[in-house]
Design a protein around this motif. Structure first.
Motif, PDB file in Angstrom:
ATOM      1  N   SER A 109       0.909  -1.237   0.057  1.00 18.18           N
ATOM      2  CA  SER A 109       0.039   0.018  -0.174  1.00 18.18           C
ATOM      3  C   SER A 109       1.028   1.259  -0.119  1.00 18.18           C
ATOM      4  O   SER A 109       0.512   2.078  -0.705  1.00 18.18           O
ATOM      5  CB  SER A 109      -1.019   0.071   1.318  1.00 18.18           C
ATOM      6  N   THR A 110       2.008   1.235   0.636  1.00 20.25           N
ATOM      7  CA  THR A 110       2.922   2.297   0.636  1.00 20.25           C
ATOM      8  C   THR A 110       3.657   2.506  -0.668  1.00 20.25           C
ATOM      9  O   THR A 110       3.430   3.565  -1.114  1.00 20.25           O
ATOM     10  CB  THR A 110       4.122   1.992   1.724  1.00 20.25           C
ATOM     11  N   LEU A 111       3.825   1.517  -1.230  1.00 17.05           N
ATOM     12  CA  LEU A 111       4.346   1.510  -2.578  1.00 17.05           C
ATOM     13  C   LEU A 111       3.273   2.125  -3.586  1.00 17.05           C
ATOM     14  O   LEU A 111       3.774   3.059  -4.428  1.00 17.05           O
ATOM     15  CB  LEU A 111       4.907   0.050  -3.061  1.00 17.05           C
ATOM     16  N   ARG A 112       2.154   1.724  -3.584  1.00 16.85           N
ATOM     17  CA  ARG A 112       1.052   2.276  -4.587  1.00 16.85           C
ATOM     18  C   ARG A 112       1.022   3.622  -4.175  1.00 16.85           C
ATOM     19  O   ARG A 112       0.992   4.459  -5.234  1.00 16.85           O
ATOM     20  CB  ARG A 112      -0.194   1.470  -4.165  1.00 16.85           C
ATOM     21  N   ARG A 113       0.830   4.082  -3.010  1.00 14.62           N
ATOM     22  CA  ARG A 113       0.495   5.542  -2.767  1.00 14.62           C
ATOM     23  C   ARG A 113       2.113   6.396  -3.054  1.00 14.62           C
ATOM     24  O   ARG A 113       1.893   7.288  -3.715  1.00 14.62           O
ATOM     25  CB  ARG A 113       0.642   5.766  -1.015  1.00 14.62           C
ATOM     26  N   ARG A 114       3.313   5.658  -2.947  1.00 11.57           N
ATOM     27  CA  ARG A 114       4.309   6.459  -3.362  1.00 11.57           C
ATOM     28  C   ARG A 114       4.423   6.663  -4.545  1.00 11.57           C
ATOM     29  O   ARG A 114       4.887   7.833  -5.298  1.00 11.57           O
ATOM     30  CB  ARG A 114       5.621   5.638  -2.772  1.00 11.57           C
ATOM     31  N   ARG A 115       3.872   5.615  -5.400  1.00  8.04           N
ATOM     32  CA  ARG A 115       3.923   5.752  -7.082  1.00  8.04           C
ATOM     33  C   ARG A 115       2.893   6.905  -7.429  1.00  8.04           C
ATOM     34  O   ARG A 115       3.392   7.492  -8.789  1.00  8.04           O
ATOM     35  CB  ARG A 115       3.700   4.398  -7.545  1.00  8.04           C
ATOM     36  N   THR A 116       1.973   7.091  -7.059  1.00  8.74           N
ATOM     37  CA  THR A 116       0.966   8.215  -7.324  1.00  8.74           C
ATOM     38  C   THR A 116       1.427   9.486  -6.890  1.00  8.74           C
ATOM     39  O   THR A 116       0.902  10.593  -7.342  1.00  8.74           O
ATOM     40  CB  THR A 116      -0.429   7.872  -7.041  1.00  8.74           C
ATOM     41  N   ALA A 117       2.310   9.644  -5.948  1.00 11.98           N
ATOM     42  CA  ALA A 117       2.826  10.771  -5.468  1.00 11.98           C
ATOM     43  C   ALA A 117       3.697  11.564  -6.216  1.00 11.98           C
ATOM     44  O   ALA A 117       4.136  12.880  -5.904  1.00 11.98           O
ATOM     45  CB  ALA A 117       3.498  10.690  -3.960  1.00 11.98           C
ATOM     46  N   GLY A 118       4.283  11.221  -7.297  1.00 11.65           N
ATOM     47  CA  GLY A 118       5.055  11.888  -8.156  1.00 11.65           C
ATOM     48  C   GLY A 118       6.552  11.484  -8.044  1.00 11.65           C
ATOM     49  O   GLY A 118       6.923  10.499  -7.251  1.00 11.65           O
ATOM     50  N   PRO A 119       7.376  12.295  -8.414  1.00 16.57           N
ATOM     51  CA  PRO A 119       8.589  12.130  -8.355  1.00 16.57           C
ATOM     52  C   PRO A 119       9.451  12.233  -7.034  1.00 16.57           C
ATOM     53  O   PRO A 119       8.547  12.787  -6.127  1.00 16.57           O
ATOM     54  CB  PRO A 119       9.516  13.213  -9.255  1.00 16.57           C
ATOM     55  N   LEU A 120      10.337  11.412  -6.894  1.00 17.83           N
ATOM     56  CA  LEU A 120      11.069  11.234  -5.563  1.00 17.83           C
ATOM     57  C   LEU A 120      11.726  12.787  -5.035  1.00 17.83           C
ATOM     58  O   LEU A 120      12.139  13.442  -5.962  1.00 17.83           O
ATOM     59  CB  LEU A 120      12.024  10.338  -5.589  1.00 17.83           C
ATOM     60  N   THR A 121      11.849  12.839  -3.903  1.00 19.17           N
ATOM     61  CA  THR A 121      12.389  14.251  -3.269  1.00 19.17           C
ATOM     62  C   THR A 121      14.012  13.934  -3.467  1.00 19.17           C
ATOM     63  O   THR A 121      14.251  12.892  -3.662  1.00 19.17           O
ATOM     64  CB  THR A 121      12.085  14.345  -1.998  1.00 19.17           C
ATOM     65  N   PRO A 122      14.779  15.075  -3.616  1.00 19.55           N
ATOM     66  CA  PRO A 122      16.072  14.839  -3.433  1.00 19.55           C
ATOM     67  C   PRO A 122      16.817  13.930  -2.451  1.00 19.55           C
ATOM     68  O   PRO A 122      17.436  12.910  -2.669  1.00 19.55           O
ATOM     69  CB  PRO A 122      16.774  16.392  -3.367  1.00 19.55           C
ATOM     70  N   GLN A 123      15.956  14.025  -1.204  1.00 19.16           N
ATOM     71  CA  GLN A 123      16.455  13.188  -0.226  1.00 19.16           C
ATOM     72  C   GLN A 123      16.155  11.876  -0.512  1.00 19.16           C
ATOM     73  O   GLN A 123      17.003  10.790  -0.350  1.00 19.16           O
ATOM     74  CB  GLN A 123      15.793  13.699   0.938  1.00 19.16           C
ATOM     75  N   GLU A 124      14.963  11.632  -1.069  1.00 16.19           N
ATOM     76  CA  GLU A 124      14.519  10.258  -1.212  1.00 16.19           C
ATOM     77  C   GLU A 124      15.614   9.464  -2.335  1.00 16.19           C
ATOM     78  O   GLU A 124      15.860   8.481  -2.493  1.00 16.19           O
ATOM     79  CB  GLU A 124      13.204  10.013  -1.573  1.00 16.19           C
ATOM     80  N   SER A 125      15.769  10.328  -3.299  1.00 15.56           N
ATOM     81  CA  SER A 125      16.665   9.849  -4.345  1.00 15.56           C
ATOM     82  C   SER A 125      18.003   9.535  -4.061  1.00 15.56           C
ATOM     83  O   SER A 125      18.551   8.582  -4.175  1.00 15.56           O
ATOM     84  CB  SER A 125      16.688  10.960  -5.467  1.00 15.56           C
ATOM     85  N   ASP A 126      18.644  10.355  -3.112  1.00 16.60           N
ATOM     86  CA  ASP A 126      19.841  10.195  -2.692  1.00 16.60           C
ATOM     87  C   ASP A 126      19.826   8.856  -1.613  1.00 16.60           C
ATOM     88  O   ASP A 126      20.903   8.100  -1.923  1.00 16.60           O
ATOM     89  CB  ASP A 126      20.245  11.171  -1.559  1.00 16.60           C
ATOM     90  N   ARG A 127      18.981   8.381  -0.898  1.00 14.31           N
ATOM     91  CA  ARG A 127      18.667   7.353  -0.266  1.00 14.31           C
ATOM     92  C   ARG A 127      18.662   6.149  -1.062  1.00 14.31           C
ATOM     93  O   ARG A 127      19.215   4.936  -0.901  1.00 14.31           O
ATOM     94  CB  ARG A 127      17.620   7.330   0.830  1.00 14.31           C
ATOM     95  N   LEU A 128      17.843   6.172  -2.177  1.00 13.76           N
ATOM     96  CA  LEU A 128      17.924   5.179  -3.204  1.00 13.76           C
ATOM     97  C   LEU A 128      19.007   4.637  -3.620  1.00 13.76           C
ATOM     98  O   LEU A 128      19.253   3.747  -3.929  1.00 13.76           O
ATOM     99  CB  LEU A 128      16.638   5.454  -3.832  1.00 13.76           C
TER     100      LEU A 128
END
Length: 84
Positions: A7-26
Motif C-alpha cells: 500500500s505504501t508503494l502504491r501510494r508512493r507511485r502516485t505521489a510523483g517524483p522522489l524528493t532529492p533526499q529520497e533519491s539520494d537514499r535510493l
C-alpha cells in the motif's frame, strides 16, 4: 528488499517524483546492494546478508530503517583539497 508495504508503494507511485533526499537514499541503497552482490557473488546471498541481524549494529540488519546513510566527509581545506 526495501521493506515497503504494497500500500505504501502504491501510494508512493502516485505521489510523483522522489524528493532529492529520497533519491539520494535510493542511490545509496542501490550502491550497498551492488557491493554486497559483488562481494558475495550472489543476489540471494547479498539479500540474506543485508537482512540478517549484525552484532556490530546492535542486532539490527544493514537495512534497518533507523540506520541513516553515512554523512559525507568534508573535503580538506587545503590547496591540495581544493583540486579534488
Amino acid at each position: 528488499m526495501l521493506g515497503i508495504s504494497p500500500s505504501t508503494l502504491r501510494r508512493r507511485r502516485t505521489a510523483g517524483p522522489l524528493t532529492p533526499q529520497e533519491s539520494d537514499r535510493l542511490v545509496c541503497l542501490a550502491e550497498v546492494v551492488a557491493r554486497a552482490h559483488r562481494a558475495l557473488d550472489s543476489a540471494e546471498s547479498a539479500r540474506q546478508w543485508l537482512r540478517a541481524p549484525h552484532a556490530l549494529l546492535g542486532g539490527a540488519s544493514s537495512l534497518h530503517p533507523q540506520l541513516s546513510p553515512p554523512t559525507p566527509l568534508p573535503l580538506p581545506q587545503s590547496p591540495a583539497g581544493s583540486h579534488i
